[in-house]
Write an enzyme that holds these catalytic residues in place. Structure first.
Site, PDB file in Angstrom:
ATOM      1  N   LYS A 147       0.785  -1.068  -0.102  1.00  0.00           N
ATOM      2  CA  LYS A 147      -0.059  -0.040  -0.095  1.00  0.00           C
ATOM      3  C   LYS A 147       0.939   1.105   0.004  1.00  0.00           C
ATOM      4  CE  LYS A 147      -1.544   0.984   4.079  1.00  0.00           C
ATOM      5  NZ  LYS A 147      -0.813   2.034   4.483  1.00  0.00           N
TER       6      LYS A 147
ATOM      7  N   GLU B 141      -4.815   5.224   4.301  1.00  0.00           N
ATOM      8  CA  GLU B 141      -5.680   4.472   5.245  1.00  0.00           C
ATOM      9  C   GLU B 141      -7.377   5.006   4.958  1.00  0.00           C
ATOM     10  OE1 GLU B 141      -5.007   1.834   6.562  1.00  0.00           O
ATOM     11  OE2 GLU B 141      -2.708   2.072   7.313  1.00  0.00           O
TER      12      GLU B 141
END
Length: 744
Positions: A33, A221
């Protein structure tokens, strides 16, 4: 193509190259990520020629922002990130407000109130409204106001929707609190996101200017964003639609902090022309561990479907540990850690132990110390160093020794009795003048010339301590602690606050009560308050490892998010514990996402453990194995005896489970002997000893404590025994499974 993009896999590269328009990257656990978001920024600067100041990247922690800067500098060269706007939501918008808040009537030198400042102001507002903190806890009001702000519910709407007494009174406080913040030219932490929305709404020209300036918006996030963060991001990106969000809905575990999973689930609806990229290649965990994670999460209805794909090997099956109580569960975990270290040569830092609630750490800490296993707690402090535990223990010390002035001063206002610093100074002066202890001064408060209000409070406190003294003289440590909680209503007051922090403190106090009950049950001849305090003193004197990196990591699953370890133990896998009590389907789904997070922290080996019984609220309770375990393919779980769960009986006793633990498909690890781990104080009722069970035999049971056999029924495998337990009353048990210990 610039060379650094060759380091990405195909899907990562496609996501990075999709520079225009809304993009959502669904980044599964361990799929890279952070790499995607940093490489995208590097690509925008180097290949798309976007000026760095036109890029805004929002994170949730300063650590994440710092790591992002370092990675960009590593890709593009030192100093390349200097012009970027990278930071947490709050820090970035605090910076913007310093420049523009005067446009909505504030001075630029506004103060930012922390939580303590906010609570102090709320208390002041409550005083002006004649609302007592005894009937409406300040912490509860602060929590309700903060939650409302994070959901972008302002005072008028909050007032309209107020239902019960607490909400109605909080609505009045909320309105006055907002007024007073304005009068003080101050913002609280939540206002750092509320005020930008207000600013943009009142100053559309400024919003248009900022939309052009922050032409590219990136959010890390995204599954953790709340309503306010969603709104402010939507306003900034509305003109150019170059919003790039990275996250994993399967790891959305913070609804209690205001996170709204629908922000991610509805992204494609909010941004009609958006592109979706799914990162499913996992570079962290084995195929078996990822299969377990996929098996579990597929049971959630509200999700964006995906399946993680392992880039590592198949790996070992999961191991299921079953124990008859929580102490034996912790002991088995310790034994596995020692065995694996001996066999594999692992350092202690390879191991992590997870639990659902902070209160569970107490038994695990005790067992770690007893086995000389170095450990460190993350996201909290050691059980015995938590404030509420130190407060409760101070009461017990004062009961044992009323000359303990330090303990007295710690608890004289716990719970609050309105005995302030001025009153305590007068009490000290009275004690010093008379040459007596502080407690004796309280007992003789009539002679001190104190005001009637203070005199009443001191007498009430003295009566409490004297009552506890009487109980200590005749009862066990459990009896004293139970009476303390009953007379002070400490746990009830914390539960009434109904904030996550207060509920955690209440759970810790209940765990202390369970410890006292466990201690009294297992030490029938030495269960006094003095004995109990000696045990606590030895435990609380233990220092966690801080200077070395060789320690076992202990933490809640929430604290484990973002971390990874070669070997992970997830403990307390029982109904009503993991998952916790769930009243709504959405709550159960979040518990399942939390378990998914726990599973995907493990790289090489995963253990799941549960206890057939556990002390709760000071009482032994029978437990059921977590339904989450049943959601995993039984062909990838082995019992301690080495059999696949699919081959095992549906109900396996703790005695039958006591085989050799297995680490790997064929690699057996010998368990350390009991004598090497802990002293053997009592004899087990082994098959050859079962005939010794007769009326009058003294026995001890792990859950029900000490007792006396009343009657023996039958023989062989079906033999039953009726026992009168000191605290649990009469019970009829199957001898084969009761694991009774005969007390000489």
């Amino acid at each position: 193509m610039t060379d650094f993009l060759r380091e990405l896999n195909e899907v990562q590269r496609e996501a990075v190259l999709a520079t225009e328009g809304p993009v959502m990257v669904l980044a599964g656990a361990g799929s890279g990520k952070t790499r995607v978001i940093t490489y995208r920024i590097a690509h925008l600067i180097r290949n798309a020629n976007v000026p760095s100041q036109n890029i805004l990247a929002l994170t949730f922690t300063n650590k994440a922002a710092t790591e992002m800067r370092h990675r960009i500098d590593a890709i593009l060269g030192h100093g390349s990130s200097s012009g970027l706007w990278i930071g947490t939501f709050h820090s970035v918008f605090a910076r913007l407000l310093r420049s523009y808040i005067h446009l909505i009537g504030y001075d630029r030198n506004f103060s930012i109130f922390d939580a303590d400042d906010s609570k102090s102001l709320i208390k002041q507002c409550m005083g002006e409204l004649n609302l007592s903190p005894d009937s409406l806890p300040v912490n509860l009001v602060h929590s309700m106001i903060s939650k409302a702000k994070n959901s972008f519910v302002l005072p008028p709407e909050f007032h309209r929707n107020a239902g019960d007494y607490n909400q109605q009174k909080t609505a009045l406080v909320y309105e006055k609190y907002v007024q007073k913040l304005r009068e003080n030219n101050a913002l609280d932490f939540d206002d750092l996101l509320i005020k930008p929305i207000e600013l943009f709404g009142e100053q559309p020209a400024l919003l248009a200017q900022l939309q052009d300036y922050f032409r590219y918006l990136l959010i890390d996030e995204y599954q953790d964003t709340n309503r306010v963060q969603y709104l402010v991001a939507k306003m900034l990106s509305e003109k150019h639609q170059n919003i790039f969000v990275v996250g994993d809905d399967a790891q959305s575990i913070y609804s209690w902090r205001g996170a709204d999973i629908s922000n991610m689930l509805n992204f494609q609806e909010d941004y009609k022309d958006s592109q979706l990229f799914k990162l499913v290649d996992n570079y962290r965990s084995t195929k078996t561990i990822l299969q377990a994670a996929n098996d579990v999460i597929k049971h959630n209805q509200r999700q964006i479907r995906k399946e993680l794909v392992a880039k590592a090997g198949t790996g070992d099956p999961l191991t299921l540990i079953e124990a008859y109580n929580e102490r034996r569960e912790a002991e088995k975990v310790a034994e596995y850690i020692q065995s694996i270290r001996l066999l594999k040569g692992c350092e202690y830092r390879a191991f992590a132990i997870f639990y659902r609630t902070n209160a569970q750490s107490r038994v695990i800490e005790d067992v770690m110390r007893q086995n000389r296993i170095p450990y460190r707690i993350f996201g909290s402090v050691s059980f015995y160093k938590r404030k509420e535990i130190k407060d409760a223990v101070a009461y017990l010390r004062l009961v044992m020794n009323d000359r303990d002035g330090e303990s007295l001063l710690r608890v004289i206002n716990f719970p609050p009795r309105k005995i302030g610093d001025v009153s305590i100074a007068k009490l000290k002066e009275f004690a010093e003048t008379g040459g007596i202890s502080l407690y004796e001064a309280i007992r003789r408060a009539d002679e001190g010339g104190f005001q009637s209000r203070l005199l009443h409070a001191l007498k009430e406190f003295g009566t409490l301590v004297e009552t506890l003294k009487e109980k200590a003289a005749e009862g066990t440590a459990y009896d004293v602690l139970s009476l303390l909680f009953e007379m002070t209503a400490i746990t009830s007051l914390l539960q009434a606050e109904n904030t996550p922090e207060a509920l955690a403190r209440s759970e810790n106090l209940q765990e202390l009560l369970s410890m006292a009950r466990d201690f009294s049950d297992h030490n029938p001849n030495n269960s006094s308050l003095s004995d109990f305090l000696s045990t606590i003193s030895l435990a609380s004197d233990f220092e966690e490892v801080k200077d070395s990196d060789s320690y076992v990591s202990l933490m809640t699953v929430h604290a484990a998010k973002g971390l990874e370890f070669p070997v992970v133990f997830v403990t307390g896998m029982e109904e009503r514990l993991f998952p916790l009590n769930c009243h709504e389907p959405s709550e159960l789904e979040e518990e399942r996402r939390l378990f998914y997070v726990a599973i995907t922290r493990a790289r090489e080996k995963l253990f799941l453990s549960w206890a057939q019984s556990r002390y709760q609220y000071g009482q032994p309770q029978m437990c059921l194995r977590s339904t989450f375990i049943n959601e995993i393919d039984p062909d990838i779980i082995r019992t301690e005896g080495g059999r696949l769960l699919s081959e095992s009986p549906k109900k396996v006793s703790a005695t039958a489970m006591a085989g050799r633990p297995v680490f790997g498909n064929s690699l057996a690890i010998p368990q350390p002997t009991a004598s090497a781990q802990r002293p053997v104080q009592q004899r087990s009722a082994a098959p050859s000893q079962k005939s010794a069970l007769r009326s009058g035999t003294k026995v001890h049971h792990a859950i029900f404590g000490p007792g006396t056999v009343i009657e023996v029924q039958g023989s062989g495998a079906k033999q039953k025994v009726k026992i009168g337990f000191r605290t649990a009353g009469e019970k009829t048990l199957m001898v084969q499974y009761a694991n009774l210990k005969i007390v000489p």
